[in-house]
Design an enzyme around this catalytic site. Sequence first.
Site, PDB file in Angstrom:
ATOM      1  CB  SER A 175      47.484 -42.666  25.018  1.00 25.65           C
ATOM      2  OG  SER A 175      46.182 -42.915  24.568  1.00 25.65           O
ATOM      3  CE1 TYR A 209      45.695 -38.611  29.100  1.00 22.59           C
ATOM      4  CE2 TYR A 209      44.719 -39.469  27.086  1.00 22.59           C
ATOM      5  CZ  TYR A 209      45.490 -39.655  28.220  1.00 22.59           C
ATOM      6  OH  TYR A 209      46.064 -40.875  28.465  1.00 22.59           O
ATOM      7  CE  LYS A 244      49.178 -39.737  28.636  1.00 24.35           C
ATOM      8  NZ  LYS A 244      50.010 -40.093  29.775  1.00 24.35           N
TER       9      LYS A 244
END
Length: 338
Positions: free
Chosen positions: A124, A150, A154
């Site tokens: 992302s 989050y 990643k």
Amino acid sequence: MRVLLTGGAGYIGSHTALALLESGNEVVALDDLSNSSRESLHRVEELTGKTVDFVEADLTDAAATRQSLEGVEFDAVIHFAGLKAVGESVAQPTRYYRTNIDSTLTLLDLMRERGVTRLVFSSSATVYGDPLTDRIAETHQVGVGLTNPYGWSKAMIEQIIADAAHAWPELAAVNLRYFNPVGAHPSGRIGEDPDGIPNNLMPFVAQVAVGRRERLSVFGDDYPTPDGTGVRDYIHVMDLAEGHVVALEHAKPGVRSVNLGSGEGSSVLEVVRAFERASGREVPFSIEPRRAGDVASVIADPSLALSEWGWRTTRSLDDACRDAWAWQQSNPQGYANA
Ligand code: NAD
Ligand code: WQD
């Protein structure tokens, strides 16, 4: 290729399954259906006239996953499975780290055991943090000052994949750093089906347009952007899906990280107006305070994908709004009543 899609029943997974089938590949989808419906893949089968093999498994349970995949052949993997709600990750950090990281560790072990070397990972643009440049290239710093678990998960997974490739030189991995995926397949048969109140802008706008929610809250109009609202690089999910097919075809030993974005920025108010044009409906909104953790502007420099793979986006924000509206109108409750 016969491709294992972890999280294959989800939003991006189902559109990628369709793109893979349409380009002559075969698909095995593995999903625990914790944030998706089996119906998405039935519709992919209906749209393509081809079969999707489905395996229901929780990737964090290594033993159960291994058992479920016994006798199931595949020669490449696209790894979508994971949790993705930024706010929820702040409230439930251990659950996010456990799911996102454990899933990846299980998968990497399994790939090595089976000698499957080709991997595409759903990363992302969030790994870049608050951008230092107007357009973000892959050389931008990663994992500095991230504001939520989050995003950290990643960045950590990218590191894990790099370490795995170091120990296993045959591994051919690509981290695809998505900007803001939006839209749906133009048929309106598959699309994004968030559980509860949508966190992301476009599904929220779509639900306001269809009358499921009263008004949009615009989070801040005092950013240093042309109209004061946040600017993002919205990428049509079918462009994104096709980017995965191209990435798989070009994967070579080692690890590459590649942006998938359009290179164009659109503000919140521009998205609202585009959606109003596409739907012919008014989207009422009110200006509210900034959302914690948001940044002013996030736009891709997508030139690496073009120079290396010949990939670029071909669909506009208007196309994405038209297709999201087709999906929303014909499935006002998502897959719930399918
Ligand atoms: P999604 O929630 O629709 O898809 C994820 C899928 O993974 C779901 O079908 C879910 O049921 C499944 N899953 C979750 N935990 C699992 C587990 N333990 N075992 C097996 N399956 C599991 O989300 P999406 O928007 O399609 O996102 C796909 C990937 O792309 C995610 O990794 C996400 O972080 C990443 N990504 C998404 C966006 C976005 O805005 N949608 C942006 C950048 C990156
Ligand atoms: C877009 C713009 C909001 C909702 C997130 C993740 C990112 C990636 C994509 C997974 C911002 C504004 C939003 C609303 C609003 N996901 N907004 N009202 O925050 O750019 O990215 O999804 O990897 O990691 O952080 O996307 O769609 O939430 O917001 O005004 O109800 O819309 O402030 O400017 P974001 P978004």
